[in-house]
Scaffold this active site. Structure first.
Site, PDB file in Angstrom:
ATOM      1  N   GLY A  36      80.789  46.367  52.082  1.00 57.52           N
ATOM      2  CA  GLY A  36      81.626  46.302  51.445  1.00 57.52           C
ATOM      3  C   GLY A  36      83.045  45.412  52.685  1.00 57.52           C
ATOM      4  CG  ASN A  91      72.299  52.932  47.707  1.00 60.62           C
ATOM      5  OD1 ASN A  91      72.972  54.414  48.404  1.00 60.62           O
ATOM      6  ND2 ASN A  91      73.019  51.965  47.094  1.00 60.62           N
ATOM      7  CE1 TYR A 140      70.633  45.796  40.702  1.00 62.77           C
ATOM      8  CE2 TYR A 140      70.290  44.028  39.254  1.00 62.77           C
ATOM      9  CZ  TYR A 140      71.453  45.418  39.718  1.00 62.77           C
ATOM     10  OH  TYR A 140      72.365  45.875  39.503  1.00 62.77           O
ATOM     11  CE  LYS A 144      72.843  49.023  39.826  1.00 59.61           C
ATOM     12  NZ  LYS A 144      74.117  49.016  40.123  1.00 59.61           N
ATOM     13  CG  LEU A 189      73.434  30.056  41.070  1.00 60.52           C
ATOM     14  CD1 LEU A 189      72.265  29.060  41.808  1.00 60.52           C
ATOM     15  CD2 LEU A 189      73.654  29.682  39.607  1.00 60.52           C
ATOM     16  CB  ILE A 206      66.769  24.782  41.497  1.00 58.40           C
ATOM     17  CG1 ILE A 206      68.049  23.790  41.694  1.00 58.40           C
ATOM     18  CG2 ILE A 206      66.349  24.926  40.475  1.00 58.40           C
ATOM     19  CD1 ILE A 206      68.684  22.837  41.060  1.00 58.40           C
ATOM     20  NE  ARG A 220      69.575  35.221  36.109  1.00 57.66           N
ATOM     21  CZ  ARG A 220      68.648  34.955  35.039  1.00 57.66           C
ATOM     22  NH1 ARG A 220      68.107  33.677  33.880  1.00 57.66           N
ATOM     23  NH2 ARG A 220      67.282  35.267  36.062  1.00 57.66           N
ATOM     24  NE  ARG A 281      65.905  35.833  42.665  1.00 56.64           N
ATOM     25  CZ  ARG A 281      67.361  36.070  42.862  1.00 56.64           C
ATOM     26  NH1 ARG A 281      68.132  35.242  43.899  1.00 56.64           N
ATOM     27  NH2 ARG A 281      67.951  35.516  42.020  1.00 56.64           N
TER      28      ARG A 281
HETATM   29  N1  UFG Z   1      68.995  30.374  41.868  1.00 51.33           N
HETATM   30  C1  UFG Z   1      68.868  29.669  42.306  1.00 51.33           C
HETATM   31  N2  UFG Z   1      68.692  29.528  43.766  1.00 51.33           N
HETATM   32  C2  UFG Z   1      69.705  30.320  44.625  1.00 51.33           C
HETATM   33  C3  UFG Z   1      70.342  31.597  43.687  1.00 51.33           C
HETATM   34  C4  UFG Z   1      70.080  31.220  42.682  1.00 51.33           C
HETATM   35  O1  UFG Z   1      68.128  29.292  41.845  1.00 51.33           O
HETATM   36  O2  UFG Z   1      70.098  29.935  45.754  1.00 51.33           O
HETATM   37  C5  UFG Z   1      68.657  30.974  40.916  1.00 51.33           C
HETATM   38  C6  UFG Z   1      68.049  32.423  40.362  1.00 51.33           C
HETATM   39  O3  UFG Z   1      67.125  32.075  40.190  1.00 51.33           O
HETATM   40  C7  UFG Z   1      68.692  32.295  38.704  1.00 51.33           C
HETATM   41  C8  UFG Z   1      70.122  32.504  39.135  1.00 51.33           C
HETATM   42  O4  UFG Z   1      70.277  31.209  39.716  1.00 51.33           O
HETATM   43  O5  UFG Z   1      67.893  32.419  37.757  1.00 51.33           O
HETATM   44  C9  UFG Z   1      71.244  33.126  39.127  1.00 51.33           C
HETATM   45  O6  UFG Z   1      71.143  34.020  39.714  1.00 51.33           O
HETATM   46  P1  UFG Z   1      71.600  35.102  41.082  1.00 51.33           P
HETATM   47  O7  UFG Z   1      71.284  35.441  42.470  1.00 51.33           O
HETATM   48  O8  UFG Z   1      73.067  34.599  40.810  1.00 51.33           O
HETATM   49  O9  UFG Z   1      71.166  36.438  39.197  1.00 51.33           O
HETATM   50  P2  UFG Z   1      70.884  37.304  39.503  1.00 51.33           P
HETATM   51  O10 UFG Z   1      71.062  36.329  37.673  1.00 51.33           O
HETATM   52  O11 UFG Z   1      69.515  37.173  39.588  1.00 51.33           O
HETATM   53  O12 UFG Z   1      70.707  38.515  39.130  1.00 51.33           O
HETATM   54  C10 UFG Z   1      72.610  38.875  38.694  1.00 51.33           C
HETATM   55  C11 UFG Z   1      72.923  40.280  39.431  1.00 51.33           C
HETATM   56  C12 UFG Z   1      71.985  41.456  39.139  1.00 51.33           C
HETATM   57  C13 UFG Z   1      72.392  41.271  37.039  1.00 51.33           C
HETATM   58  C14 UFG Z   1      72.015  40.099  37.628  1.00 51.33           C
HETATM   59  C15 UFG Z   1      71.883  39.954  35.560  1.00 51.33           C
HETATM   60  O13 UFG Z   1      72.494  40.073  40.982  1.00 51.33           O
HETATM   61  O14 UFG Z   1      73.334  42.488  39.457  1.00 51.33           O
HETATM   62  O15 UFG Z   1      72.379  39.249  37.543  1.00 51.33           O
HETATM   63  O16 UFG Z   1      71.662  38.802  34.884  1.00 51.33           O
HETATM   64  F1  UFG Z   1      71.995  42.608  37.039  1.00 51.33           F
END
Ligand code: UFG
Length: 329
Positions: A36, A91, A140, A144, A189, A206, A220, A281
């Site tokens: 934070g 945590n 994760y 939760k 992202l 990607i 998403r 990932r």
């Molecule tokens: N992605 C990429 N490249 C990057 C980063 C992300 O391709 O550099 C992709 C990921 O693979 C995923 C999408 O973009 O498909 C979104 O990724 P994020 O890391 O932004 O978010 P997540 O969906 O993994 O997770 C987020 C939050 C979580 C929550 C989730 C719910 O981090 O806390 O959304 O959908 F639970």
């Protein structure tokens, strides 16, 4: 009586705090500042400490006569949780249970918990409703979900009333331009995409283009952080009026692929934003899209910034004016 916002200096927490300040609510903010930012919160009622520390929590809750706790202090990175589940269980489960035990001992009854769409895992049917199957595909989401279940039993035995929010993908920044997303390292992202036009990275990687989606990249449901903050304010009133325990998805009900998000960012920033396809990932479900109908019915929740364009525009305004984030570490 006041509202304690645990994790109030984080990205979502600071927007919740800002909303409650705008509403002149009596609040106290707790954060250990591991992730934070003190500069993100405009209240003198701030205490640095850990929710795993019972004495610390008791002192703050007593001093501020807390009757409602908003719990937002969790580790949140899907990829990291697969590599280091120990960190996530300690945590997100152990420390969070400690917080509930303090509430139990102090007879604090109202609790709002930030859960996640990650509890669902790979969905059977889209959009996801709150009763959809829960089968987390990463540690994760498991942590939760474990805490959601613990909360249910604590409520049953000790009368703690709760609203559980399952956030989908939170993005954007406050239109006042003073607060926004600043994670270090960044893994989400939208901010990562915007680092390209800021000149902070050459391209966006990607993570996989072989998912069973319309262009092969993950889908998403993006929700503006201020809409999310507003939902917390509604939930506080709901619990204070004696509303019954509930679990609510928070999303916009519209799915966008990674490639579509990048296209919108190109349009807003005017930058070509080069991409590179790399491997998947670990722990990423192919598609997560919410039905938020229940939040609309139960809380009267109405998103004000539902358009992906608005979400990315507000994020871009924040990152342009704060290229190094809060710069307070
Ligand atoms: N992605 C990429 N490249 C990057 C980063 C992300 O391709 O550099 C992709 C990921 O693979 C995923 C999408 O973009 O498909 C979104 O990724 P994020 O890391 O932004 O978010 P997540 O969906 O993994 O997770 C987020 C939050 C979580 C929550 C989730 C719910 O981090 O806390 O959304 O959908 F639970």
């Amino acid at each position: 009586m006041s509202i304690a916002i645990c994790g109030g200096a984080g990205y979502i927490g600071s927007h919740v705090v800002q909303k409650l300040i705008e509403e002149n609510r009596d609040i106290v903010v707790i954060d250990n500042l591991e992730y934070g930012h003190k500069s993100a919160i405009a209240t003198p009622n701030f205490y640095r400490g850990n929710i795993g520390d019972k004495d610390f929590l008791k002192t703050v809750f007593k001093k501020h006569n807390v009757d409602t706790v908003v719990h937002l202090c969790a580790y949140i990175e899907v990829g990291e949780s697969v590599l280091h589940p120990d960190k996530y269980y300690i945590n997100n489960v152990v420390n969070a249970i400690n917080l509930l035990n303090v509430m139990k001992e102090m007879d604090i009854k109202n609790f709002i918990f930030s859960s996640t769409a990650a509890v669902y895992g790979e969905p059977d049917i889209i959009p996801l409703v709150e009763t959809s199957n829960k089968n987390p595909s990463n540690a994760y989401g498991e942590t939760k979900y474990a805490f959601e279940n613990a909360l249910k039993w604590y409520s049953n035995a000790y009368g703690i009333n709760y609203v559980i929010f399952r956030y989908f993908n939170v993005a954007g920044a406050h239109p006042n331009g003073h607060i926004g997303e600043d994670h270090s390292p960044e893994s989400h992202l939208v901010p990562i995409v915007l680092q390209v036009p800021l000149g902070q990275r050459e391209n966006i990687k990607i993570f996989g283009d072989d998912y069973p989606t319309k262009d092969g990249t993950c889908v998403r449901d993006y929700i503006h952080v201020c809409d999310l903050a507003n939902a917390h304010s509604l939930a506080i009133d709901y619990l204070k009026k004696g509303g019954e325990n509930t679990i609510l998805n928070l999303g916009n009900g519209a799915g966008f692929t990674v490639k579509e998000v990048i296209d919108v960012a190109r349009e807003i920033t005017g930058h070509s934003i080069p991409t590179e396809i790399v491997s998947r990932r670990a722990g990423d479900p192919s598609e997560l899209v919410a039905s938020s109908e229940k939040a609309k019915t139960v809380l009267g929740f109405t998103p004000q910034f539902a358009e992906l364009k608005t979400i990315i525009e507000t994020a871009w305004n924040w990152h342009k004016s704060h290229p190094n984030g809060f710069n307070d570490k």
